[in-house]
Design an enzyme around this catalytic site. Structure first.
Site, PDB file in Angstrom:
ATOM      1  N   CYS A 157      55.815  10.106 -46.052  1.00 39.98           N
ATOM      2  CA  CYS A 157      54.888  11.091 -45.472  1.00 39.98           C
ATOM      3  C   CYS A 157      54.479  10.757 -44.043  1.00 39.98           C
ATOM      4  CB  CYS A 157      53.644  11.190 -46.349  1.00 39.98           C
ATOM      5  SG  CYS A 157      52.923   9.602 -46.727  1.00 39.98           S
ATOM      6  N   HIS A 250      47.662  12.882 -42.545  1.00 40.98           N
ATOM      7  CA  HIS A 250      48.032  11.691 -41.768  1.00 40.98           C
ATOM      8  C   HIS A 250      48.087  12.090 -40.288  1.00 40.98           C
ATOM      9  CE1 HIS A 250      48.682   9.660 -45.437  1.00 40.98           C
ATOM     10  NE2 HIS A 250      49.985   9.402 -45.389  1.00 40.98           N
TER      11      HIS A 250
HETATM   12  N1  LIG Z   1      53.176   5.567 -48.306  1.00 43.37           N
HETATM   13  C1  LIG Z   1      52.360   6.647 -47.910  1.00 43.37           C
HETATM   14  C2  LIG Z   1      52.550   7.817 -48.814  1.00 43.37           C
HETATM   15  C3  LIG Z   1      53.623   8.663 -48.292  1.00 43.37           C
HETATM   16  O1  LIG Z   1      54.566   9.102 -48.924  1.00 43.37           O
HETATM   17  C4  LIG Z   1      50.907   6.284 -47.871  1.00 43.37           C
HETATM   18  O2  LIG Z   1      50.575   5.230 -48.449  1.00 43.37           O
HETATM   19  O3  LIG Z   1      50.135   7.000 -47.257  1.00 43.37           O
END
Ligand SMILES: N[C@@H](CC=O)C(=O)O
Length: 360
Positions: A157, A250
């Site tokens: 992500c 994010h």
């Molecule tokens: N590894 C990421 C998740 C995304 O796929 C996170 O910890 O935010």
């Protein structure tokens, strides 16, 4: 068209829940099977999840009464469905093995997991960026000995908040990138009730995340050679990944140097006009505009922009010249929609459109 029958593996976890919620009224897909650990098997989905439903939208009525299958009963699950989404929670080796076992029953697997992201003949795809990598599936099928079964995966992500922005500027040849990501707690499958330490806190470590954030864009920009994906060598990317007290979204603060420095106006124009195959094909989950650029100094903001294009778009802002690099900007994407289940659903829609997933 008659809807395709879909199974969700790992249906009780947070990403599994997102799959079910996204698929609730999907025009092409009908969830007929939910599978999870032996602990949940035999219960109704509603009983198995209990109070662990983590989304702010209600559990879809249709799945409440489905009896959860044991995800390890590969033949039984495969017999019910045309393809599966995978969000299983197991060790990497177990995930690799179980996803291959499903593929070998001629059941296509579209996975949210990281286990197969570097398997050389498994495509890792952002449909707007590298749909041509799906061509590697025929080589994977030769290895697996399948005609219809295969595995396709989506990337981590974190990379979606800056990789699309850099991709739209490919003609200027980005050579060096620094990205600091500020990652929401839902990326770890948590909300604030089950991770109270995150209230008012920042944790400067997310296991394995920096490596993924630096390497996965290079695989996305790679090419197929001799039946495998060969990763790109440039740009050089370095990252720091930080967990912040945000539920979804994010954010990335990005610095970049290009071989051919574009003007600020050229960059914004490229971003605003960027379109990929999902937009051309008008896939059901495709955002109309993949990238928006916001002029206000205080955007993109998680609270205002995370749901842009139903969580499937990327919001950019704060583009300006920098004293060390040519430019810096900020990107934001929804980590459990574009960055997880939504990204996987979009891959599945493209695979259907290409005739790689069809009725069994
Ligand atoms: N590894 C990421 C998740 C995304 O796929 C996170 O910890 O935010």
């Amino acid at each position: 068209m008659e809807k395709l029958k879909v199974g969700v593996l790992g249906a009780t976890g947070m990403v599994g829940q997102r799959f079910l919620s996204l698929l609730e009224n999907h025009e092409w897909f009908d969830v007929v099977c939910v599978a999870a650990s032996p602990r949940s098997a035999g219960k109704t989905y509603e009983e198995a999840v209990g109070s662990r439903w983590k989304l702010d939208t209600p559990m879809p009525e249709k799945v409440k009464g489905l009896i959860v299958d044991n995800v390890n009963d590969v033949e039984k699950v495969s017999a019910k469905v045309d393809f599966v989404f995978s969000a299983v929670d197991m060790t990497k080796d177990e995930i690799k093995a179980i996803e291959e076992a499903y593929a070998k029953t001629e059941t296509p697997v579209v996975s949210n997991n990281s286990a197969h992201r570097w398997t050389p003949d498994v495509p890792m795809v952002v449909p707007e960026i590298n749909p041509e990598h799906l061509e590697v599936i025929k080589f994977q099928q030769q290895r697996l000995g399948t005609k219809k079964g295969f595995i396709a995966v989506k990337p981590n992500c974190s990379i979606q908040s800056y990789t699309p922005a850099l991709h739209a500027l490919k003609e200027f040849n980005p050579v060096r990138v620094v990205a600091t990501t500020y990652q929401a707690i839902s990326g770890a499958g948590k909300n604030f009730s089950d991770w109270p330490e995150m209230v008012g806190n920042i944790i400067p470590y997310i296991g394995g995340e920096e490596e993924k954030s630096e390497q996965e864009p290079l695989r996305i920009w790679g090419h197929i050679e001799n039946g495998v994906i060969v990763k790109a060598e440039a740009p050089l990317i370095t990252t720091q990944c930080i967990r912040v007290p945000v539920l979804n979204g994010h954010t990335a603060a990005v610095f970049v140097d290009f071989e051919k420095k574009p003007s600020k106006e050229e960059m914004i124009a490229k971003w605003k006009s960027f379109k990929g195959l999902p937009q051309e094909l008008e896939l059901p989950s495709a955002p109309k505009n993949f990238i928006q650029y916001l002029e206000e100094d205080n955007r993109p903001q998680v609270a205002l922009d995370v749901d842009y294009e139903r969580g499937m778009g990327v919001s950019l802002g704060r583009l300006r010249e920098d004293s060390l690099f040519q430019y810096k900007f900020v990107g934001l994407s929804h980590n459990t929609l574009r960055g997880a289940a939504g990204g996987a659903v979009l891959i599945a829609e493209l695979l259907v459109k290409q005739g790689r997933i069809e009725k069994k």
